[in-house]
Design a protein around this motif. Structure first.
Motif, PDB file in Angstrom:
ATOM      1  N   ILE A  37      45.494  47.869  34.981  1.00 16.07           N
ATOM      2  CA  ILE A  37      46.637  46.960  35.023  1.00 16.07           C
ATOM      3  C   ILE A  37      47.932  47.695  34.725  1.00 16.07           C
ATOM      4  O   ILE A  37      48.922  47.575  35.448  1.00 16.07           O
ATOM      5  N   PHE A  38      47.944  48.486  33.663  1.00 16.31           N
ATOM      6  CA  PHE A  38      49.198  49.115  33.244  1.00 16.31           C
ATOM      7  C   PHE A  38      49.554  50.361  34.038  1.00 16.31           C
ATOM      8  O   PHE A  38      50.638  50.906  33.881  1.00 16.31           O
ATOM      9  N   GLU A  39      48.670  50.828  34.918  1.00 18.47           N
ATOM     10  CA  GLU A  39      49.007  51.940  35.803  1.00 18.47           C
ATOM     11  C   GLU A  39      49.775  51.474  37.039  1.00 18.47           C
ATOM     12  O   GLU A  39      50.343  52.289  37.752  1.00 18.47           O
ATOM     13  N   ASN A  40      49.801  50.186  37.304  1.00 18.10           N
ATOM     14  CA  ASN A  40      50.494  49.642  38.473  1.00 18.10           C
ATOM     15  C   ASN A  40      51.876  49.156  38.058  1.00 18.10           C
ATOM     16  O   ASN A  40      52.011  48.084  37.469  1.00 18.10           O
ATOM     17  N   VAL A  44      56.294  43.542  43.045  1.00 17.55           N
ATOM     18  CA  VAL A  44      55.692  42.872  44.196  1.00 17.55           C
ATOM     19  C   VAL A  44      56.243  41.463  44.293  1.00 17.55           C
ATOM     20  O   VAL A  44      56.710  40.893  43.314  1.00 17.55           O
ATOM     21  N   GLU A  45      56.219  40.914  45.495  1.00 21.40           N
ATOM     22  CA  GLU A  45      56.607  39.520  45.695  1.00 21.40           C
ATOM     23  C   GLU A  45      55.334  38.685  45.702  1.00 21.40           C
ATOM     24  O   GLU A  45      54.396  38.970  46.443  1.00 21.40           O
ATOM     25  N   ILE A  46      55.321  37.672  44.860  1.00 23.28           N
ATOM     26  CA  ILE A  46      54.164  36.789  44.748  1.00 23.28           C
ATOM     27  C   ILE A  46      54.603  35.396  45.150  1.00 23.28           C
ATOM     28  O   ILE A  46      55.582  34.869  44.620  1.00 23.28           O
ATOM     29  N   ARG A  47      53.889  34.835  46.090  1.00 25.37           N
ATOM     30  CA  ARG A  47      54.239  33.489  46.535  1.00 25.37           C
ATOM     31  C   ARG A  47      53.381  32.489  45.780  1.00 25.37           C
ATOM     32  O   ARG A  47      52.160  32.443  45.939  1.00 25.37           O
ATOM     33  N   LEU A  48      54.044  31.712  44.940  1.00 31.17           N
ATOM     34  CA  LEU A  48      53.380  30.591  44.293  1.00 31.17           C
ATOM     35  C   LEU A  48      53.465  29.443  45.290  1.00 31.17           C
ATOM     36  O   LEU A  48      53.982  29.612  46.382  1.00 31.17           O
ATOM     37  N   LEU A  49      53.033  28.282  44.983  1.00 34.80           N
ATOM     38  CA  LEU A  49      52.960  27.219  45.991  1.00 34.80           C
ATOM     39  C   LEU A  49      54.230  27.107  46.827  1.00 34.80           C
ATOM     40  O   LEU A  49      54.185  27.091  48.044  1.00 34.80           O
ATOM     41  N   ILE A  50      55.373  27.022  46.209  1.00 35.35           N
ATOM     42  CA  ILE A  50      56.625  26.934  46.962  1.00 35.35           C
ATOM     43  C   ILE A  50      57.522  28.139  46.698  1.00 35.35           C
ATOM     44  O   ILE A  50      57.964  28.778  47.641  1.00 35.35           O
ATOM     45  N   PRO A  51      57.805  28.499  45.436  1.00 32.29           N
ATOM     46  CA  PRO A  51      58.732  29.614  45.215  1.00 32.29           C
ATOM     47  C   PRO A  51      58.065  30.979  45.428  1.00 32.29           C
ATOM     48  O   PRO A  51      56.844  31.115  45.357  1.00 32.29           O
ATOM     49  N   GLY A  59      52.294  42.807  35.539  1.00 31.59           N
ATOM     50  CA  GLY A  59      52.438  41.474  34.962  1.00 31.59           C
ATOM     51  C   GLY A  59      51.546  40.467  35.658  1.00 31.59           C
ATOM     52  O   GLY A  59      50.892  39.638  35.015  1.00 31.59           O
ATOM     53  N   ALA A  60      51.505  40.528  36.974  1.00 33.97           N
ATOM     54  CA  ALA A  60      50.656  39.605  37.734  1.00 33.97           C
ATOM     55  C   ALA A  60      49.178  39.859  37.444  1.00 33.97           C
ATOM     56  O   ALA A  60      48.398  38.919  37.263  1.00 33.97           O
ATOM     57  N   LEU A  61      48.786  41.136  37.374  1.00 42.59           N
ATOM     58  CA  LEU A  61      47.397  41.464  37.072  1.00 42.59           C
ATOM     59  C   LEU A  61      47.019  41.036  35.656  1.00 42.59           C
ATOM     60  O   LEU A  61      45.913  40.551  35.420  1.00 42.59           O
ATOM     61  N   LEU A  62      47.946  41.198  34.721  1.00 45.45           N
ATOM     62  CA  LEU A  62      47.684  40.801  33.337  1.00 45.45           C
ATOM     63  C   LEU A  62      47.516  39.289  33.215  1.00 45.45           C
ATOM     64  O   LEU A  62      46.629  38.804  32.510  1.00 45.45           O
ATOM     65  N   ALA A  66      44.108  37.465  32.027  1.00 43.22           N
ATOM     66  CA  ALA A  66      44.112  36.524  30.904  1.00 43.22           C
ATOM     67  C   ALA A  66      43.531  35.173  31.322  1.00 43.22           C
ATOM     68  O   ALA A  66      42.763  34.562  30.568  1.00 43.22           O
ATOM     69  N   LEU A  67      43.861  34.709  32.520  1.00 40.76           N
ATOM     70  CA  LEU A  67      43.292  33.446  33.005  1.00 40.76           C
ATOM     71  C   LEU A  67      41.776  33.565  33.197  1.00 40.76           C
ATOM     72  O   LEU A  67      41.029  32.623  32.917  1.00 40.76           O
ATOM     73  N   GLY A  68      41.317  34.709  33.651  1.00 40.70           N
ATOM     74  CA  GLY A  68      39.877  34.935  33.785  1.00 40.70           C
ATOM     75  C   GLY A  68      39.169  34.933  32.445  1.00 40.70           C
ATOM     76  O   GLY A  68      38.083  34.368  32.294  1.00 40.70           O
ATOM     77  N   MET A  69      39.788  35.556  31.447  1.00 41.32           N
ATOM     78  CA  MET A  69      39.204  35.561  30.104  1.00 41.32           C
ATOM     79  C   MET A  69      39.156  34.147  29.538  1.00 41.32           C
ATOM     80  O   MET A  69      38.169  33.751  28.910  1.00 41.32           O
ATOM     81  N   LEU A  70      40.209  33.373  29.758  1.00 42.74           N
ATOM     82  CA  LEU A  70      40.249  31.996  29.287  1.00 42.74           C
ATOM     83  C   LEU A  70      39.148  31.170  29.956  1.00 42.74           C
ATOM     84  O   LEU A  70      38.465  30.372  29.296  1.00 42.74           O
TER      85      LEU A  70
END
Length: 89
Positions: A37-40, A44-51, A59-62, A66-70
């Motif tokens: 995660i921290f080597e990247n 990047v542009e991440i498209r959420l539902l609308i924005p 940050g996106a990988l982290l 975290a969501l996977g761990m939860l």
């Protein structure tokens, strides 16, 4: 030969305890995932539902990690409750 009384617990080696044996793979996989995660560093542009959000890839990988761990914690907790033995009446 050393005799132990019933009051004393027998010494179990640290690495052969069930909790430790389950924890070792978790720690190794977590360490490898965090290094990845921290080597990247690039943005990047991440498209959420609308924005569309621009953020560092780490940050996106982290967030995904975290969501996977939860999800694992919630699933394990629900499974433990479902398979618990009912109290003897």
């Amino acid at each position: 030969m050393v005799r132990t009384s019933p009051d004393q617990q027998q010494h179990t080696p640290f690495l052969s305890r069930p909790g430790v044996r389950r924890l070792i793979p978790f720690v190794l996989i977590t360490a490898i995932a965090l290094v990845f995660i921290f080597e990247n560093h690039e943005d990047v542009e991440i498209r959420l539902l609308i924005p569309t959000v621009t953020m560092p890839l780490w940050g996106a990988l982290l967030i995904a990690w975290a969501l996977g761990m939860l999800a694992c914690v919630v699933t394990a907790r629900r499974r433990r409750k479902r398979h618990a033995k009912p109290p003897n009446v």
